[in-house]
Design a protein around this motif. Structure first.
Motif, PDB file in Angstrom:
ATOM      1  N   LEU A   3       0.845  -1.193   0.000  1.00  0.00           N
ATOM      2  CA  LEU A   3       0.000   0.000   0.000  1.00  0.00           C
ATOM      3  C   LEU A   3       0.880   1.243   0.000  1.00  0.00           C
ATOM      4  CD1 LEU A   3      -2.570  -1.213   2.669  1.00  0.00           C
ATOM      5  CD2 LEU A   3      -2.821  -1.261   0.184  1.00  0.00           C
ATOM      6  N   ILE A   4       0.278   2.372  -0.382  1.00  0.00           N
ATOM      7  CA  ILE A   4       0.991   3.644  -0.403  1.00  0.00           C
ATOM      8  C   ILE A   4       0.048   4.730   0.109  1.00  0.00           C
ATOM      9  CG2 ILE A   4       0.359   4.141  -2.806  1.00  0.00           C
ATOM     10  CD1 ILE A   4       3.219   5.335  -3.115  1.00  0.00           C
ATOM     11  N   ILE A   5       0.607   5.690   0.808  1.00  0.00           N
ATOM     12  CA  ILE A   5      -0.175   6.818   1.313  1.00  0.00           C
ATOM     13  C   ILE A   5       0.024   7.976   0.346  1.00  0.00           C
ATOM     14  CG2 ILE A   5      -0.460   8.449   3.219  1.00  0.00           C
ATOM     15  CD1 ILE A   5       0.541   6.183   5.089  1.00  0.00           C
ATOM     16  N   ASN A   6      -1.083   8.545  -0.123  1.00  0.00           N
ATOM     17  CA  ASN A   6      -0.965   9.628  -1.104  1.00  0.00           C
ATOM     18  C   ASN A   6      -0.948  11.002  -0.421  1.00  0.00           C
ATOM     19  OD1 ASN A   6      -3.700  10.644  -0.882  1.00  0.00           O
ATOM     20  ND2 ASN A   6      -4.382   8.896  -2.115  1.00  0.00           N
ATOM     21  N   GLU A   7      -0.803  12.032  -1.247  1.00  0.00           N
ATOM     22  CA  GLU A   7      -0.622  13.405  -0.756  1.00  0.00           C
ATOM     23  C   GLU A   7      -1.833  13.984  -0.021  1.00  0.00           C
ATOM     24  OE1 GLU A   7      -2.375  13.364  -4.728  1.00  0.00           O
ATOM     25  OE2 GLU A   7      -0.492  12.519  -4.043  1.00  0.00           O
ATOM     26  N   ILE A  30       4.351  13.601   4.884  1.00  0.00           N
ATOM     27  CA  ILE A  30       3.196  12.762   5.202  1.00  0.00           C
ATOM     28  C   ILE A  30       3.711  11.411   5.697  1.00  0.00           C
ATOM     29  CG2 ILE A  30       1.644  13.865   3.535  1.00  0.00           C
ATOM     30  CD1 ILE A  30       2.180  11.486   1.625  1.00  0.00           C
ATOM     31  N   TYR A  31       2.806  10.597   6.186  1.00  0.00           N
ATOM     32  CA  TYR A  31       3.187   9.245   6.592  1.00  0.00           C
ATOM     33  C   TYR A  31       3.557   8.431   5.359  1.00  0.00           C
ATOM     34  CZ  TYR A  31       2.128   9.657  11.492  1.00  0.00           C
ATOM     35  OH  TYR A  31       2.175  10.013  12.817  1.00  0.00           O
ATOM     36  N   ILE A  32       4.436   7.463   5.536  1.00  0.00           N
ATOM     37  CA  ILE A  32       4.871   6.599   4.436  1.00  0.00           C
ATOM     38  C   ILE A  32       4.747   5.140   4.862  1.00  0.00           C
ATOM     39  CG2 ILE A  32       6.414   8.310   3.395  1.00  0.00           C
ATOM     40  CD1 ILE A  32       8.756   6.901   4.815  1.00  0.00           C
ATOM     41  N   ILE A  33       4.659   4.271   3.861  1.00  0.00           N
ATOM     42  CA  ILE A  33       4.569   2.830   4.100  1.00  0.00           C
ATOM     43  C   ILE A  33       5.779   2.157   3.470  1.00  0.00           C
ATOM     44  CG2 ILE A  33       3.249   0.717   3.668  1.00  0.00           C
ATOM     45  CD1 ILE A  33       0.710   2.430   3.653  1.00  0.00           C
ATOM     46  N   ASN A  34       6.502   1.374   4.248  1.00  0.00           N
ATOM     47  CA  ASN A  34       7.642   0.617   3.749  1.00  0.00           C
ATOM     48  C   ASN A  34       7.101  -0.615   3.036  1.00  0.00           C
ATOM     49  OD1 ASN A  34       9.790  -1.165   3.425  1.00  0.00           O
ATOM     50  ND2 ASN A  34      10.762  -0.571   5.347  1.00  0.00           N
ATOM     51  N   PRO A  35       7.287  -0.707   1.710  1.00  0.00           N
ATOM     52  CA  PRO A  35       6.740  -1.842   0.970  1.00  0.00           C
ATOM     53  C   PRO A  35       7.364  -3.182   1.349  1.00  0.00           C
ATOM     54  CG  PRO A  35       8.125  -0.515  -0.451  1.00  0.00           C
ATOM     55  CD  PRO A  35       7.984   0.234   0.840  1.00  0.00           C
ATOM     56  N   ASP A  36       8.549  -3.152   1.941  1.00  0.00           N
ATOM     57  CA  ASP A  36       9.195  -4.395   2.373  1.00  0.00           C
ATOM     58  C   ASP A  36       8.537  -4.976   3.619  1.00  0.00           C
ATOM     59  OD1 ASP A  36      11.051  -4.233   0.292  1.00  0.00           O
ATOM     60  OD2 ASP A  36      12.456  -3.066   1.516  1.00  0.00           O
ATOM     61  N   LEU A  37       7.785  -4.147   4.337  1.00  0.00           N
ATOM     62  CA  LEU A  37       7.112  -4.605   5.557  1.00  0.00           C
ATOM     63  C   LEU A  37       5.602  -4.723   5.400  1.00  0.00           C
ATOM     64  CD1 LEU A  37       9.037  -2.473   8.219  1.00  0.00           C
ATOM     65  CD2 LEU A  37       9.459  -4.842   7.553  1.00  0.00           C
ATOM     66  N   CYS A  38       5.045  -4.124   4.364  1.00  0.00           N
ATOM     67  CA  CYS A  38       3.592  -4.120   4.176  1.00  0.00           C
ATOM     68  C   CYS A  38       3.103  -5.433   3.584  1.00  0.00           C
ATOM     69  CB  CYS A  38       3.175  -2.967   3.262  1.00  0.00           C
ATOM     70  SG  CYS A  38       1.394  -2.900   2.955  1.00  0.00           S
ATOM     71  N   THR A  39       2.174  -6.064   4.293  1.00  0.00           N
ATOM     72  CA  THR A  39       1.548  -7.303   3.806  1.00  0.00           C
ATOM     73  C   THR A  39       0.046  -7.107   3.608  1.00  0.00           C
ATOM     74  OG1 THR A  39       1.120  -8.142   6.029  1.00  0.00           O
ATOM     75  CG2 THR A  39       3.231  -8.760   5.015  1.00  0.00           C
ATOM     76  N   GLU A  40      -0.406  -5.835   3.612  1.00  0.00           N
ATOM     77  CA  GLU A  40      -1.833  -5.520   3.570  1.00  0.00           C
ATOM     78  C   GLU A  40      -2.567  -6.228   4.713  1.00  0.00           C
ATOM     79  OE1 GLU A  40      -3.897  -5.597  -0.198  1.00  0.00           O
ATOM     80  OE2 GLU A  40      -2.022  -5.272  -1.267  1.00  0.00           O
ATOM     81  N   CYS A  41      -1.868  -6.446   5.787  1.00  0.00           N
ATOM     82  CA  CYS A  41      -2.372  -7.109   7.002  1.00  0.00           C
ATOM     83  C   CYS A  41      -2.680  -8.592   6.809  1.00  0.00           C
ATOM     84  CB  CYS A  41      -3.577  -6.373   7.586  1.00  0.00           C
ATOM     85  SG  CYS A  41      -3.143  -4.771   8.295  1.00  0.00           S
ATOM     86  N   ILE A  42      -2.300  -9.160   5.680  1.00  0.00           N
ATOM     87  CA  ILE A  42      -2.492 -10.595   5.482  1.00  0.00           C
ATOM     88  C   ILE A  42      -1.692 -11.330   6.555  1.00  0.00           C
ATOM     89  CG2 ILE A  42      -1.874 -12.521   3.950  1.00  0.00           C
ATOM     90  CD1 ILE A  42      -2.853 -10.796   1.621  1.00  0.00           C
TER      91      ILE A  42
END
Length: 81
Positions: A3-7, A30-42
Motif C-alpha cells: 500500500l501507499i499513502i498519497n498526498e 506525510i506518513y509513508i509505508i515501507n513496501p518491504d514490511l507491508c503485507t496488507e495485514c495478510i
C-alpha cells in the motif's frame, strides 16, 4: 501489492499504531509505508487496518510494488519468523 499513502494524508497519526508489521512511519511531509514490511495485514487481519481507520481515504494500492496474496502471505511468514 503493498500500500501507499498519497498526498491527501492529513498526518492524523491514526494509521501508524494500527499497522501490525510496523510498516508505517512519519515521512518528511506525510506518513509513508515501507513496501518491504507491508503485507496488507495478510496473516493478521482480513482487511488492511490502515485503510480501515484512515479518515480521508488516502491509502491506495502501490502499483510499483505488485504482489499477489500468496506473496504477501510469504512475506508475513518471513516477518514473524
Amino acid at each position: 501489492m503493498a500500500l501507499i499513502i498519497n498526498e491527501e494524508c492529513i498526518n492524523c497519526d491514526v494509521c501508524e499504531p494500527e499497522c501490525p508489521n510496523g510498516a508505517i512511519s512519519q515521512g518528511d511531509d506525510i506518513y509513508i509505508i515501507n513496501p518491504d514490511l507491508c503485507t496488507e495485514c495478510i496473516g493478521h487481519h482480513d482487511l488492511p487496518q490502515c485503510m480501515e481507520v484512515c479518515p480521508v481515504d488516502c491509502i491506495d494500492k502501490d502499483a510499483k510494488h505488485v504482489e499477489d496474496k500468496e506473496s504477501l502471505y510469504q512475506k508475513y511468514l518471513k516477518l514473524i519468523a
